[in-house]
Write a protein that holds these residues in place. Structure first.
Motif, PDB file in Angstrom:
ATOM      1  N   ARG A   1      26.772  -4.995   7.089  1.00 46.11           N
ATOM      2  CA  ARG A   1      26.442  -3.615   6.718  1.00 46.11           C
ATOM      3  C   ARG A   1      25.439  -3.562   5.573  1.00 46.11           C
ATOM      4  NH1 ARG A   1      31.608  -0.758   4.798  1.00 46.11           N
ATOM      5  NH2 ARG A   1      31.479  -2.531   3.402  1.00 46.11           N
ATOM      6  N   PHE A   2      24.568  -2.547   5.602  1.00 46.35           N
ATOM      7  CA  PHE A   2      23.657  -2.303   4.485  1.00 46.35           C
ATOM      8  C   PHE A   2      23.391  -0.810   4.341  1.00 46.35           C
ATOM      9  CE2 PHE A   2      20.486  -1.985   7.814  1.00 46.35           C
ATOM     10  CZ  PHE A   2      19.606  -1.036   7.327  1.00 46.35           C
ATOM     11  N   ILE A   3      23.040  -0.434   3.126  1.00 50.78           N
ATOM     12  CA  ILE A   3      22.506   0.891   2.814  1.00 50.78           C
ATOM     13  C   ILE A   3      21.355   0.669   1.846  1.00 50.78           C
ATOM     14  CG2 ILE A   3      22.878   3.093   1.640  1.00 50.78           C
ATOM     15  CD1 ILE A   3      25.763   3.015   2.548  1.00 50.78           C
ATOM     16  N   ASP A   4      20.217   1.264   2.131  1.00 51.56           N
ATOM     17  CA  ASP A   4      19.069   1.246   1.226  1.00 51.56           C
ATOM     18  C   ASP A   4      18.832   2.680   0.768  1.00 51.56           C
ATOM     19  OD1 ASP A   4      18.810  -1.400   1.985  1.00 51.56           O
ATOM     20  OD2 ASP A   4      16.839  -1.170   2.904  1.00 51.56           O
ATOM     21  N   ARG A   5      18.537   2.835  -0.506  1.00 54.10           N
ATOM     22  CA  ARG A   5      18.203   4.152  -1.065  1.00 54.10           C
ATOM     23  C   ARG A   5      16.787   4.055  -1.639  1.00 54.10           C
ATOM     24  NH1 ARG A   5      17.726   6.788  -5.894  1.00 54.10           N
ATOM     25  NH2 ARG A   5      18.436   8.959  -5.961  1.00 54.10           N
ATOM     26  N   PHE A   6      15.931   4.954  -1.209  1.00 53.36           N
ATOM     27  CA  PHE A   6      14.541   4.985  -1.662  1.00 53.36           C
ATOM     28  C   PHE A   6      14.264   6.304  -2.366  1.00 53.36           C
ATOM     29  CE2 PHE A   6      14.590   2.122   1.905  1.00 53.36           C
ATOM     30  CZ  PHE A   6      13.695   1.124   1.571  1.00 53.36           C
ATOM     31  N   GLU A   7      13.339   6.259  -3.316  1.00 52.58           N
ATOM     32  CA  GLU A   7      12.790   7.474  -3.902  1.00 52.58           C
ATOM     33  C   GLU A   7      11.316   7.508  -3.545  1.00 52.58           C
ATOM     34  OE1 GLU A   7      13.694   7.932  -8.064  1.00 52.58           O
ATOM     35  OE2 GLU A   7      15.820   7.457  -7.723  1.00 52.58           O
ATOM     36  N   VAL A   8      10.884   8.632  -2.998  1.00 54.96           N
ATOM     37  CA  VAL A   8       9.498   8.815  -2.574  1.00 54.96           C
ATOM     38  C   VAL A   8       8.932   9.986  -3.367  1.00 54.96           C
ATOM     39  CG1 VAL A   8       7.975   9.374  -0.641  1.00 54.96           C
ATOM     40  CG2 VAL A   8      10.010   7.955  -0.257  1.00 54.96           C
ATOM     41  N   GLU A   9       7.791   9.739  -4.010  1.00 54.77           N
ATOM     42  CA  GLU A   9       7.156  10.777  -4.817  1.00 54.77           C
ATOM     43  C   GLU A   9       5.663  10.797  -4.509  1.00 54.77           C
ATOM     44  OE1 GLU A   9       6.813  11.117  -9.492  1.00 54.77           O
ATOM     45  OE2 GLU A   9       8.910  11.288  -8.819  1.00 54.77           O
ATOM     46  N   ASP A  10       5.134  11.969  -4.229  1.00 61.28           N
ATOM     47  CA  ASP A  10       3.709  12.127  -3.903  1.00 61.28           C
ATOM     48  C   ASP A  10       3.284  11.204  -2.764  1.00 61.28           C
ATOM     49  OD1 ASP A  10       3.331  14.087  -5.869  1.00 61.28           O
ATOM     50  OD2 ASP A  10       2.979  12.563  -7.412  1.00 61.28           O
ATOM     51  N   GLY A  11       4.171  11.028  -1.781  1.00 58.13           N
ATOM     52  CA  GLY A  11       3.846  10.223  -0.610  1.00 58.13           C
ATOM     53  C   GLY A  11       3.886   8.720  -0.833  1.00 58.13           C
ATOM     54  N   MET A  12       4.464   8.270  -1.953  1.00 63.98           N
ATOM     55  CA  MET A  12       4.544   6.842  -2.259  1.00 63.98           C
ATOM     56  C   MET A  12       5.987   6.479  -2.620  1.00 63.98           C
ATOM     57  SD  MET A  12       1.351   6.012  -1.911  1.00 63.98           S
ATOM     58  CE  MET A  12       1.018   4.468  -2.701  1.00 63.98           C
ATOM     59  N   ILE A  13       6.406   5.275  -2.252  1.00 63.39           N
ATOM     60  CA  ILE A  13       7.742   4.794  -2.594  1.00 63.39           C
ATOM     61  C   ILE A  13       7.706   4.319  -4.045  1.00 63.39           C
ATOM     62  CG2 ILE A  13       9.513   3.068  -2.106  1.00 63.39           C
ATOM     63  CD1 ILE A  13       8.390   3.061   0.822  1.00 63.39           C
ATOM     64  N   ILE A  14       8.610   4.863  -4.872  1.00 64.53           N
ATOM     65  CA  ILE A  14       8.629   4.479  -6.284  1.00 64.53           C
ATOM     66  C   ILE A  14       9.890   3.709  -6.665  1.00 64.53           C
ATOM     67  CG2 ILE A  14       7.073   6.320  -7.017  1.00 64.53           C
ATOM     68  CD1 ILE A  14       9.630   7.794  -8.073  1.00 64.53           C
ATOM     69  N   ARG A  15      10.911   3.725  -5.795  1.00 68.52           N
ATOM     70  CA  ARG A  15      12.153   3.014  -6.104  1.00 68.52           C
ATOM     71  C   ARG A  15      12.870   2.641  -4.816  1.00 68.52           C
ATOM     72  NH1 ARG A  15      15.123   2.083 -10.505  1.00 68.52           N
ATOM     73  NH2 ARG A  15      17.295   1.549 -10.109  1.00 68.52           N
ATOM     74  N   GLN A  16      13.501   1.459  -4.836  1.00 67.82           N
ATOM     75  CA  GLN A  16      14.349   1.011  -3.731  1.00 67.82           C
ATOM     76  C   GLN A  16      15.584   0.352  -4.330  1.00 67.82           C
ATOM     77  OE1 GLN A  16      12.666  -2.018  -1.168  1.00 67.82           O
ATOM     78  NE2 GLN A  16      14.414  -1.965   0.221  1.00 67.82           N
ATOM     79  N   ASP A  17      16.750   0.813  -3.923  1.00 72.04           N
ATOM     80  CA  ASP A  17      18.025   0.200  -4.296  1.00 72.04           C
ATOM     81  C   ASP A  17      18.723  -0.207  -3.009  1.00 72.04           C
ATOM     82  OD1 ASP A  17      18.291   0.607  -7.286  1.00 72.04           O
ATOM     83  OD2 ASP A  17      17.876   2.671  -6.640  1.00 72.04           O
TER      84      ASP A  17
ATOM     85  N   ALA B   1       0.820  -1.215   0.000  1.00 69.52           N
ATOM     86  CA  ALA B   1       0.000   0.000   0.000  1.00 69.52           C
ATOM     87  C   ALA B   1       0.856   1.268   0.000  1.00 69.52           C
ATOM     88  CB  ALA B   1      -0.942  -0.004   1.198  1.00 69.52           C
ATOM     89  N   MET B   2       2.138   1.144   0.311  1.00 69.90           N
ATOM     90  CA  MET B   2       3.036   2.299   0.351  1.00 69.90           C
ATOM     91  C   MET B   2       3.811   2.469  -0.956  1.00 69.90           C
ATOM     92  SD  MET B   2       4.531   1.867   4.192  1.00 69.90           S
ATOM     93  CE  MET B   2       3.583   0.808   5.276  1.00 69.90           C
ATOM     94  N   LEU B   3       3.565   1.589  -1.931  1.00 68.32           N
ATOM     95  CA  LEU B   3       4.311   1.613  -3.184  1.00 68.32           C
ATOM     96  C   LEU B   3       3.514   2.326  -4.267  1.00 68.32           C
ATOM     97  CD1 LEU B   3       5.622  -2.066  -3.168  1.00 68.32           C
ATOM     98  CD2 LEU B   3       6.692   0.000  -2.207  1.00 68.32           C
ATOM     99  N   GLY B   4       4.195   3.183  -5.009  1.00 67.74           N
ATOM    100  CA  GLY B   4       3.554   3.924  -6.081  1.00 67.74           C
ATOM    101  C   GLY B   4       3.565   3.170  -7.403  1.00 67.74           C
ATOM    102  N   ALA B   5       2.857   3.723  -8.357  1.00 70.83           N
ATOM    103  CA  ALA B   5       2.810   3.143  -9.704  1.00 70.83           C
ATOM    104  C   ALA B   5       4.222   3.117 -10.286  1.00 70.83           C
ATOM    105  CB  ALA B   5       1.886   3.968 -10.586  1.00 70.83           C
ATOM    106  N   GLY B   6       4.550   2.018 -10.944  1.00 70.51           N
ATOM    107  CA  GLY B   6       5.865   1.889 -11.561  1.00 70.51           C
ATOM    108  C   GLY B   6       6.988   1.565 -10.588  1.00 70.51           C
ATOM    109  N   PHE B   7       6.637   1.161  -9.355  1.00 64.63           N
ATOM    110  CA  PHE B   7       7.654   0.840  -8.353  1.00 64.63           C
ATOM    111  C   PHE B   7       8.649  -0.172  -8.908  1.00 64.63           C
ATOM    112  CE2 PHE B   7       9.019  -2.197  -5.041  1.00 64.63           C
ATOM    113  CZ  PHE B   7       9.782  -1.342  -4.260  1.00 64.63           C
ATOM    114  N   VAL B   8       9.923   0.048  -8.621  1.00 66.23           N
ATOM    115  CA  VAL B   8      10.984  -0.881  -9.004  1.00 66.23           C
ATOM    116  C   VAL B   8      11.993  -0.954  -7.870  1.00 66.23           C
ATOM    117  CG1 VAL B   8      12.384   0.861 -10.215  1.00 66.23           C
ATOM    118  CG2 VAL B   8      12.561  -1.541 -10.857  1.00 66.23           C
ATOM    119  N   MET B   9      12.549  -2.151  -7.671  1.00 70.04           N
ATOM    120  CA  MET B   9      13.576  -2.325  -6.645  1.00 70.04           C
ATOM    121  C   MET B   9      14.694  -3.178  -7.211  1.00 70.04           C
ATOM    122  SD  MET B   9      11.580  -4.919  -4.111  1.00 70.04           S
ATOM    123  CE  MET B   9      10.197  -5.742  -4.886  1.00 70.04           C
TER     124      MET B   9
END
Length: 188
Positions: free
Chosen positions: A160-176, A88-96
């Motif tokens: 160790r880990f690092i996650d990078r997210f892109e959030v647009e219009d209140g939705m997660i659209i990318r996770q690396d 429910a927190m993922l936006g259209a076109g989400f990719v990881m």
């Protein structure tokens, strides 16, 4: 001492105004070498009836959710395997993209991919950092260590880990995701 003045339509709650003040302070500090206490942010609220654009009164848009908090809630839902809440927190076109795999677009793909890698995994967070990119997306980095159980039942920790997210219009659209699981597993 930098002073930033913002005219804002009435209607934003105290939390949104606090987040705006903090974000503006941080933005100034990226350019001007000043400590936070030397930066003044003044919010001037205006009644919508006293504001016109294009000859018409306007109302303010709703404040966006805190992007770092959204990412934290998403990661908590994933750890609890509440895929419905996480989805429910993922936006259209989400990719990881995770180490050793190509892009994935569904959480079910991620779960299937992870089965041969580990039985369980949890994250301990050292921090979350959110920055506005030059695109519409807010970028959130979270970092820390992973612990869990390998497929053979052996425990692991401190990876160790690092996650990078892109959030647009209140939705997660990318996770690396970047982590040292493969290196740790190879040396186990």
């Amino acid at each position: 001492m930098p002073i930033v003045e913002v005219h804002l339509l009435e209607g934003y709650d105290a939390s949104a105004k606090q987040r705006l003040g903090t974000a503006l302070t941080d933005a100034v500090r990226m350019v001007v070498p000043a400590p936070p206490e030397a930066i003044t942010v003044m919010l001037h609220e205006m009644a919508p009836a006293h504001y016109y654009r294009g000859g018409e009164t306007r109302t303010g848009a709703a404040a966006l959710p805190d992007a770092a908090e959204l990412v934290r809630l998403y990661l908590q839902a994933m750890e609890a395997r509440d895929l419905a809440a996480a989805s429910a927190m993922l936006g259209a076109g989400f990719v990881m993209q995770f180490p050793g795999t190509g892009p994935m677009t569904t959480l079910q793909e991620l779960i299937a991919w992870s089965v041969p890698r580990y039985k369980s995994i949890t994250k301990s967070y050292e921090g979350f950092d959110a920055v506005q990119s030059r695109t519409a997306a807010t970028v959130v980095y979270c970092r820390g260590t992973l612990s869990g159980v390998w497929p053979d039942g052996t425990a692991f920790e401190g990876i160790r880990f690092i996650d990078r997210f892109e959030v647009e219009d209140g939705m997660i659209i990318r996770q690396d995701v970047w982590n040292d699981i493969a290196e740790t597993r190879a040396n186990a």
